[in-house]
Design a protein around this motif. Structure first.
Motif, PDB file in Angstrom:
ATOM      1  N   ALA A 107      13.959  -7.534  -6.743  1.00 25.41           N
ATOM      2  CA  ALA A 107      12.846  -8.237  -7.388  1.00 25.41           C
ATOM      3  C   ALA A 107      11.645  -7.314  -7.608  1.00 25.41           C
ATOM      4  CB  ALA A 107      12.437  -9.454  -6.559  1.00 25.41           C
ATOM      5  N   HIS A 108      11.776  -6.042  -7.220  1.00 20.31           N
ATOM      6  CA  HIS A 108      10.706  -5.072  -7.444  1.00 20.31           C
ATOM      7  C   HIS A 108      11.238  -3.884  -8.234  1.00 20.31           C
ATOM      8  CE1 HIS A 108       9.118  -7.400  -4.021  1.00 20.31           C
ATOM      9  NE2 HIS A 108       7.932  -7.079  -4.493  1.00 20.31           N
ATOM     10  N   TRP A 112      10.286   0.867  -5.274  1.00 25.43           N
ATOM     11  CA  TRP A 112       9.536   0.078  -4.290  1.00 25.43           C
ATOM     12  C   TRP A 112      10.076   0.258  -2.868  1.00 25.43           C
ATOM     13  CZ3 TRP A 112      10.727  -4.526  -1.446  1.00 25.43           C
ATOM     14  CH2 TRP A 112       9.620  -5.213  -0.939  1.00 25.43           C
ATOM     15  N   HIS A 115       9.630   3.927  -1.643  1.00 25.66           N
ATOM     16  CA  HIS A 115       8.256   4.314  -1.314  1.00 25.66           C
ATOM     17  C   HIS A 115       7.885   3.824   0.089  1.00 25.66           C
ATOM     18  CE1 HIS A 115       4.019   5.033  -3.236  1.00 25.66           C
ATOM     19  NE2 HIS A 115       4.195   5.712  -2.139  1.00 25.66           N
TER      20      HIS A 115
ATOM     21  N   HIS B 108      -0.008   7.783   5.008  1.00 31.20           N
ATOM     22  CA  HIS B 108       0.842   7.879   3.819  1.00 31.20           C
ATOM     23  C   HIS B 108      -0.016   8.206   2.595  1.00 31.20           C
ATOM     24  CE1 HIS B 108       3.394   5.555   6.595  1.00 31.20           C
ATOM     25  NE2 HIS B 108       4.400   6.082   5.930  1.00 31.20           N
ATOM     26  N   ASP B 109       0.643   8.458   1.465  1.00 26.24           N
ATOM     27  CA  ASP B 109      -0.102   8.699   0.227  1.00 26.24           C
ATOM     28  C   ASP B 109      -0.907   7.456  -0.146  1.00 26.24           C
ATOM     29  OD1 ASP B 109       1.359   7.176  -2.217  1.00 26.24           O
ATOM     30  OD2 ASP B 109       2.835   7.760  -0.733  1.00 26.24           O
ATOM     31  N   PHE B 110      -1.916   7.633  -1.002  1.00 30.39           N
ATOM     32  CA  PHE B 110      -2.875   6.540  -1.236  1.00 30.39           C
ATOM     33  C   PHE B 110      -2.285   5.354  -2.007  1.00 30.39           C
ATOM     34  CE2 PHE B 110      -4.368   6.692  -5.725  1.00 30.39           C
ATOM     35  CZ  PHE B 110      -3.722   7.845  -6.168  1.00 30.39           C
ATOM     36  N   LEU B 111      -1.114   5.542  -2.620  1.00 31.67           N
ATOM     37  CA  LEU B 111      -0.512   4.414  -3.336  1.00 31.67           C
ATOM     38  C   LEU B 111       0.511   3.639  -2.487  1.00 31.67           C
ATOM     39  CD1 LEU B 111      -0.095   6.048  -6.867  1.00 31.67           C
ATOM     40  CD2 LEU B 111      -1.735   4.277  -6.197  1.00 31.67           C
ATOM     41  N   TRP B 112       0.790   4.130  -1.305  1.00 27.65           N
ATOM     42  CA  TRP B 112       1.839   3.540  -0.455  1.00 27.65           C
ATOM     43  C   TRP B 112       1.561   2.081  -0.140  1.00 27.65           C
ATOM     44  CZ3 TRP B 112       1.968   2.024   4.868  1.00 27.65           C
ATOM     45  CH2 TRP B 112       3.246   1.918   5.440  1.00 27.65           C
ATOM     46  N   HIS B 115       1.688  -0.096  -3.372  1.00 25.75           N
ATOM     47  CA  HIS B 115       3.031  -0.317  -3.934  1.00 25.75           C
ATOM     48  C   HIS B 115       3.746  -1.437  -3.168  1.00 25.75           C
ATOM     49  CE1 HIS B 115       6.645   1.937  -5.973  1.00 25.75           C
ATOM     50  NE2 HIS B 115       6.596   0.668  -6.292  1.00 25.75           N
ATOM     51  N   LEU B 116       3.592  -1.379  -1.850  1.00 26.84           N
ATOM     52  CA  LEU B 116       4.207  -2.404  -0.987  1.00 26.84           C
ATOM     53  C   LEU B 116       3.824  -3.821  -1.402  1.00 26.84           C
ATOM     54  CD1 LEU B 116       5.731  -3.100   1.646  1.00 26.84           C
ATOM     55  CD2 LEU B 116       3.621  -2.647   2.901  1.00 26.84           C
ATOM     56  N   THR B 118       2.943  -4.916  -4.487  1.00 25.53           N
ATOM     57  CA  THR B 118       3.117  -5.283  -5.895  1.00 25.53           C
ATOM     58  C   THR B 118       3.956  -6.552  -5.999  1.00 25.53           C
ATOM     59  OG1 THR B 118       4.972  -3.721  -5.980  1.00 25.53           O
ATOM     60  CG2 THR B 118       2.853  -2.950  -6.820  1.00 25.53           C
ATOM     61  N   PRO B 119       3.680  -7.375  -7.025  1.00 20.70           N
ATOM     62  CA  PRO B 119       4.342  -8.684  -7.094  1.00 20.70           C
ATOM     63  C   PRO B 119       5.834  -8.581  -7.399  1.00 20.70           C
ATOM     64  CG  PRO B 119       3.042  -8.286  -9.074  1.00 20.70           C
ATOM     65  CD  PRO B 119       2.703  -7.183  -8.112  1.00 20.70           C
ATOM     66  N   ALA B 120       6.609  -9.452  -6.747  1.00 21.17           N
ATOM     67  CA  ALA B 120       8.036  -9.572  -7.044  1.00 21.17           C
ATOM     68  C   ALA B 120       8.215 -10.270  -8.390  1.00 21.17           C
ATOM     69  CB  ALA B 120       8.727 -10.370  -5.939  1.00 21.17           C
ATOM     70  N   LEU B 162       5.206   3.062 -14.150  1.00 19.07           N
ATOM     71  CA  LEU B 162       6.440   2.666 -13.444  1.00 19.07           C
ATOM     72  C   LEU B 162       6.527   1.152 -13.355  1.00 19.07           C
ATOM     73  CD1 LEU B 162       8.876   3.246 -11.393  1.00 19.07           C
ATOM     74  CD2 LEU B 162       7.115   3.115  -9.612  1.00 19.07           C
ATOM     75  N   LEU B 163       5.430   0.524 -12.969  1.00 18.88           N
ATOM     76  CA  LEU B 163       5.419  -0.933 -12.813  1.00 18.88           C
ATOM     77  C   LEU B 163       5.638  -1.630 -14.159  1.00 18.88           C
ATOM     78  CD1 LEU B 163       2.437  -1.451 -10.325  1.00 18.88           C
ATOM     79  CD2 LEU B 163       4.861  -1.239  -9.800  1.00 18.88           C
TER      80      LEU B 163
END
Lengths: 274, 274
Positions: A107-108, A112, A115, B108-112, B115-116, B118-120, B162-163
């Motif tokens: 679903a991602h 995802w 990462h 972790h990197d600043f997007l970690w 990213h976790l 982000t909407p399904a 990517l998203l």
């Protein structure tokens, strides 16, 4: 950086083909080591150094190392990872094995779940299979086309660049075996009741796509080997030279990173412990 | 896509400056609506439509919508998010508020951590603050330099690409208030015991960096507004026109996505329920 001389081949250009790399070549090890046993002292020394470097990486708590392992079935991922990490403090290592994605993972976006499992500062992260599956198995089975695969190569390169920019050093290993070697290893799994849990009838279905896999692997390795996150093709028909090659490369990369424990940010002499 | 006419300004070029956008402009709403109350029927109709569209998005389970909210303190993020989502089924919405990063997040990197969250597929995801903090507060306080900030702009654009490639539509809103309006809102928080929990003495320290924040916001919005993930600057001194503008844009974007429940993949007539 300059990597040590091993049988492993660093992928350097977009025209790379797996077919051009031997699966049973021992390269410079052939002259140095007459047989498996004669290479053992070197492997033992490297392992000890790896444990020291990992401890420094942990103490420094600034950077991390990510090791990606991919291979055809029976290629030796589990064996190579086990061999490499034996002797390293497990508290500083995170191994993530990526199986078929769950409904939540599906679903991602395809990066995802990957990462989420990237190593924290101070740690060695190991991926047993990885985000590369999403440009391999999906492509062989027609779930994505070539255009989407190449878009994903871009996404992967951008993602790995994000990680390297943030202090994660990346090394990627493809364990390269011959189709004949796979047949022997699958047969051994069938014949030996102690190994049979590793065998699935579905393995034969994937084996039937051998040539397709070699093609999509070649394409992925050719497009996603970068200075910051190189791909190594490791001849893997012989386990001992496979393991020695990987350990040589990992230790050299860590030596090059040269992690150091932080120096005291307080006056050591002023600390009086009664 | 073409967005509806609202007071919000779509950021279109690399020379964008926040100073060029009014904070109290009601734009086309000025003529349409004499005052807050006269806009309420429109807002109510949009909200009902939003709830329907969200249900279709959920049923379709293919795509998602990500809404990013950024603002100076008292800019109205909480209010705008609450207003927008009132009436939407919370089961299909994930709101993530990003505070100062924890030690694990910093490792972790600043997007970690982003990213976790982000909407399904099927969901609306809302970020109350976001990965943009890492090119704003860090830059104002000298934790990163301009070069690193611009590298991060690239990383952010790659990440948002990517998203969007994987089915997540992105809309980003900067709630734009004047320094004078902030002073009044901070004073109101101090004066009203019921609002005082929202006030922190540290807010004044950040307020002292007002001009620096406007500069780094301008730079971030100018470099990270893309067709797939546009930035809107919403004049936000007036709450009702702020909320109406955001709701108009979100509903229009969802209408454009046109989510639809899947059609039956079985013979409906053959199903006999006894």
């Amino acid at each position: 950086m300059k990597y040590p001389e091993t049988p492993a081949v660093l992928v350097k250009d977009k025209h790379f083909k797996l077919a051009d790399v031997s699966t049973d070549d021992k390269g410079p090890f052939d002259e140095k080591y007459a047989h498996k046993e004669s290479a053992e002292p070197r492997l033992a020394a490297l392992r000890q150094r790896l444990a020291e470097l990992q401890e420094n990486l942990y103490a420094e708590h600034q950077r991390s190392l990510l090791l990606v392992f991919q291979a055809m079935d029976t290629g030796g991922k589990d064996g190579a990872i086990g061999n490499l990490l034996t002797g390293v403090n497990p508290a500083g290592v995170q191994v993530a094995a990526f199986k078929a994605p769950s409904p939540v993972e599906l679903a991602h976006d395809f990066l995802w779940r990957v990462h989420l499992k990237t190593p924290a500062r101070g740690h060695i992260g190991v991926f047993n299979r990885s985000h590369y599956e999403d440009v391999l198995v999906t492509r062989v089975h027609g779930l994505i086309d070539k255009k989407t695969a190449h878009q994903r190569f871009d996404d992967i390169n951008n993602f790995e660049q994000l990680l390297t920019r943030n202090g994660t050093h990346i090394l990627k290993f493809f364990l390269h075996i011959s189709k004949k070697e796979q047949a022997e290893r699958l047969q051994a799994r069938l014949d030996d009741p102690a190994k049979r849990w590793k065998y699935e009838p579905g393995d034969l279905k994937e084996r039937a796509h051998w040539d397709d896999y070699q093609d999509v692997y070649s394409d992925a390795l050719a497009h996603c080997s970068t200075d910051g996150a190189p791909w190594f093709v490791v001849p893997a028909d012989h386990k001992w030279s496979r393991d020695l090659a990987i350990t040589e490369i990992v230790v050299a990369a860590l030596e090059n990173m040269d992690p150091r424990p932080p120096t005291a940010d307080f006056d050591v002499k002023a600390q009086v412990i009664k």
